[in-house]
Design a protein around this motif. Structure first.
Motif, short mmCIF file in Angstrom:
data_model
loop_
_atom_site.label_atom_id
_atom_site.label_comp_id
_atom_site.label_asym_id
_atom_site.label_seq_id
_atom_site.Cartn_x
_atom_site.Cartn_y
_atom_site.Cartn_z
N ILE A 7 0.84 -1.21 0.00
CA ILE A 7 0.00 0.00 0.00
C ILE A 7 0.87 1.25 0.00
CG2 ILE A 7 -1.65 1.33 1.40
CD1 ILE A 7 -2.86 -1.40 2.23
N TYR A 8 1.90 1.25 0.82
CA TYR A 8 2.79 2.42 0.91
C TYR A 8 3.49 2.68 -0.42
CZ TYR A 8 6.63 5.41 2.36
OH TYR A 8 7.53 6.43 2.46
N ILE A 9 4.07 1.64 -1.01
CA ILE A 9 4.78 1.82 -2.28
C ILE A 9 3.79 2.14 -3.39
CG2 ILE A 9 6.17 0.61 -4.01
CD1 ILE A 9 7.69 -0.66 -1.71
N GLY A 10 2.60 1.54 -3.34
CA GLY A 10 1.57 1.85 -4.33
C GLY A 10 1.17 3.31 -4.31
N ARG A 11 1.14 3.89 -3.13
CA ARG A 11 0.84 5.33 -3.02
C ARG A 11 2.00 6.19 -3.50
NH1 ARG A 11 -2.31 5.72 2.77
NH2 ARG A 11 -4.23 4.76 2.04
N LEU A 12 3.23 5.71 -3.31
CA LEU A 12 4.40 6.48 -3.74
C LEU A 12 4.57 6.49 -5.26
CD1 LEU A 12 7.27 5.59 -1.23
CD2 LEU A 12 6.14 7.79 -1.53
N ILE A 13 4.51 5.30 -5.88
CA ILE A 13 4.82 5.22 -7.31
C ILE A 13 3.60 4.91 -8.17
CG2 ILE A 13 7.22 4.58 -6.85
CD1 ILE A 13 6.52 1.70 -7.57
N GLY A 14 2.47 4.64 -7.55
CA GLY A 14 1.26 4.35 -8.30
C GLY A 14 1.01 2.85 -8.38
N PRO A 15 -0.25 2.48 -8.51
CA PRO A 15 -0.59 1.05 -8.51
C PRO A 15 -0.07 0.29 -9.73
CG PRO A 15 -2.56 2.41 -8.75
CD PRO A 15 -1.42 3.33 -8.52
N LEU A 16 -0.09 0.91 -10.91
CA LEU A 16 0.39 0.22 -12.10
C LEU A 16 1.88 -0.03 -12.02
CD1 LEU A 16 -0.25 -0.97 -14.86
CD2 LEU A 16 0.16 1.30 -15.84
N SER A 17 2.64 0.97 -11.58
CA SER A 17 4.09 0.81 -11.43
C SER A 17 4.42 -0.25 -10.38
CB SER A 17 4.74 2.14 -11.04
OG SER A 17 4.54 3.09 -12.04
N THR A 18 3.66 -0.27 -9.31
CA THR A 18 3.86 -1.28 -8.26
C THR A 18 3.61 -2.67 -8.82
OG1 THR A 18 3.15 0.30 -6.59
CG2 THR A 18 3.14 -2.02 -5.96
N PHE A 19 2.53 -2.83 -9.56
CA PHE A 19 2.20 -4.12 -10.17
C PHE A 19 3.29 -4.55 -11.15
CE2 PHE A 19 0.11 -6.54 -13.58
CZ PHE A 19 -0.31 -7.64 -12.85
N LEU A 20 3.74 -3.63 -11.99
CA LEU A 20 4.79 -3.97 -12.96
C LEU A 20 6.09 -4.34 -12.26
CD1 LEU A 20 4.15 -1.30 -15.74
CD2 LEU A 20 3.69 -3.76 -15.83
N LEU A 21 6.42 -3.65 -11.18
CA LEU A 21 7.62 -3.97 -10.41
C LEU A 21 7.55 -5.38 -9.84
CD1 LEU A 21 10.25 -2.56 -9.64
CD2 LEU A 21 9.12 -1.76 -7.58
N LEU A 22 6.38 -5.77 -9.35
CA LEU A 22 6.22 -7.12 -8.82
C LEU A 22 6.34 -8.17 -9.93
CD1 LEU A 22 3.27 -6.56 -6.31
CD2 LEU A 22 5.65 -7.05 -5.75
N ILE A 23 5.78 -7.88 -11.10
CA ILE A 23 5.87 -8.81 -12.23
C ILE A 23 7.32 -8.94 -12.69
CG2 ILE A 23 5.21 -9.18 -14.66
CD1 ILE A 23 2.97 -9.77 -12.66
N ILE A 24 8.02 -7.82 -12.79
CA ILE A 24 9.42 -7.84 -13.23
C ILE A 24 10.28 -8.62 -12.24
CG2 ILE A 24 11.46 -6.37 -13.54
CD1 ILE A 24 9.53 -4.30 -14.82
N SER A 25 10.05 -8.44 -10.95
CA SER A 25 10.86 -9.17 -9.96
C SER A 25 10.58 -10.67 -10.05
CB SER A 25 10.61 -8.64 -8.56
OG SER A 25 9.33 -8.99 -8.10
#
Length: 135
Positions: A21-39
């Motif tokens: 939730i914290y990172i989603g608020r910082l960088i946005g939900p789409l960027s958070t989702f993409l970061l999780l997929i990339i990792s």
């Protein structure tokens, strides 16, 4: 023992959700989702790349009639690190990435080996198999 494990698992889940939730608020939900997929994809790629070399080491040991203890533990740690990267969350991604680093993984293998040897010497390690004897 089971109660402690459940409490630790619950705390991990709460920490992961809070961090997401914290990172989603910082960088946005789409960027958070993409970061999780990339990792997760990076983890799978790394496990595949390093896993092939571990399999070759296990084959070499078996061909030389040597029990591949360290190589098996190394492979187990590698699979566990890949599993942690596949689980959504940044804390598990960090732990998974750390385990995929060969130096960190070799230390973990050393700790696990020492733990197993200690348990065996104390007689407190039990192995269960599904093997049935023929009568």
């Amino acid at each position: 023992m089971l109660r402690k494990g459940l409490i630790i698992l619950l705390l991990l889940v709460l920490a992961e959700v809070s961090l997401l939730i914290y990172i989603g608020r910082l960088i946005g939900p789409l960027s958070t989702f993409l970061l999780l997929i990339i990792s997760a994809l990076f983890g799978l790629w790394t496990v595949k790349r390093q896993g092939l070399s571990i399999l070759q080491e296990i084959r070499f040991d078996l061909n030389n009639r040597v029990m591949p203890g360290a190589a098996l533990l190394d492979g187990l740690c590698l699979v566990f690190g890949g599993f942690l990267l596949a689980v959504p969350g940044f804390l598990t991604d960090i732990a998974g990435l750390l385990i995929l680093i060969p130096r960190v993984r070799s230390r973990a293998v050393g700790w696990i080996s020492a733990w197993i040897k200690d348990r065996i010497s104390r007689g407190s390690l039990t192995f269960f198999t599904s093997y049935r004897r023929k009568r």
